[in-house]
Design an enzyme around this catalytic site. Structure first.
Site, PDB file in Angstrom:
ATOM      1  N   LYS A   1       3.523  -4.304   4.006  1.00 48.95           N
ATOM      2  CA  LYS A   1       2.981  -3.158   4.737  1.00 48.95           C
ATOM      3  C   LYS A   1       1.682  -3.556   5.446  1.00 48.95           C
ATOM      4  O   LYS A   1       1.434  -3.139   6.580  1.00 48.95           O
ATOM      5  CB  LYS A   1       2.739  -1.983   3.791  1.00 48.95           C
ATOM      6  CG  LYS A   1       4.030  -1.367   3.278  1.00 48.95           C
ATOM      7  CD  LYS A   1       3.770  -0.330   2.211  1.00 48.95           C
ATOM      8  CE  LYS A   1       5.076   0.219   1.653  1.00 48.95           C
ATOM      9  NZ  LYS A   1       4.857   1.169   0.552  1.00 48.95           N
TER      10      LYS A   1
ATOM     11  N   HIS B 128      -1.796  -0.412 -13.590  1.00 46.35           N
ATOM     12  CA  HIS B 128      -0.642   0.137 -14.308  1.00 46.35           C
ATOM     13  C   HIS B 128      -1.098   1.371 -15.064  1.00 46.35           C
ATOM     14  O   HIS B 128      -2.181   1.369 -15.650  1.00 46.35           O
ATOM     15  CB  HIS B 128      -0.099  -0.864 -15.332  1.00 46.35           C
ATOM     16  CG  HIS B 128       0.219  -2.205 -14.766  1.00 46.35           C
ATOM     17  ND1 HIS B 128      -0.715  -3.197 -14.677  1.00 46.35           N
ATOM     18  CD2 HIS B 128       1.361  -2.706 -14.258  1.00 46.35           C
ATOM     19  CE1 HIS B 128      -0.156  -4.272 -14.139  1.00 46.35           C
ATOM     20  NE2 HIS B 128       1.107  -3.987 -13.884  1.00 46.35           N
TER      21      HIS B 128
END
Length: 134
Positions: free
Chosen positions: A61, A111
């Site tokens: 991206k 995470h």
């Protein structure tokens, strides 16, 4: 000067499902042998695979192509420096793209629960290009 920014979030259960269905094929297509060895050292390797998957997507991206750019996911490798900081190493066509622009790659991975997220910032600094092979 900022060349690109990319962010991606990945659910751990999607990676777990891929590992359950086609572990060897999936791993060899997407991850480098170093990434596989790193992730397999953990009790829940799918959490770390999800983070590395998110890095690959965020990088694509940031360079502006997404998955349609013709790059192999395994050409974008996440390693952990001695300090614990994540670092991106490029191979193949991703490395060729790097040499055209010579940007510095900043990466962050996080995470939480069933999610992994990664962000990539590409900064062009022509005076001090890094070698993305190490």
């Amino acid at each position: 000067m900022i060349y690109g920014i990319g962010i991606d979030i990945q659910t751990v259960h999607q990676i777990r499902d891929m590992l359950d269905r086609q572990a060897d094929r999936f791993l060899k297509k997407v991850f480098t042998s170093n990434e596989i060895a790193y992730c397999e050292n953990y009790r829940s390797p799918e959490v770390h695979y999800a983070g590395r998957w998110a890095v690959k997507e965020a990088y694509l991206k940031a360079i502006g192509t997404g998955m349609s750019g013709g790059y192999k996911l395994s050409d974008i490798e996440t390693v952990r420096l001695e300090s614990g900081k994540p670092h991106v190493i490029l191979h193949g066509s991703a490395l060729e793209h790097y040499w055209q622009y010579q940007y510095h790659i900043y990466v962050s991975i996080s995470h939480s629960g069933d999610y992994a997220v990664a962000q990539i910032v590409l900064d062009i600094n022509r005076e001090h290009p890094e070698d993305p092979r190490r």
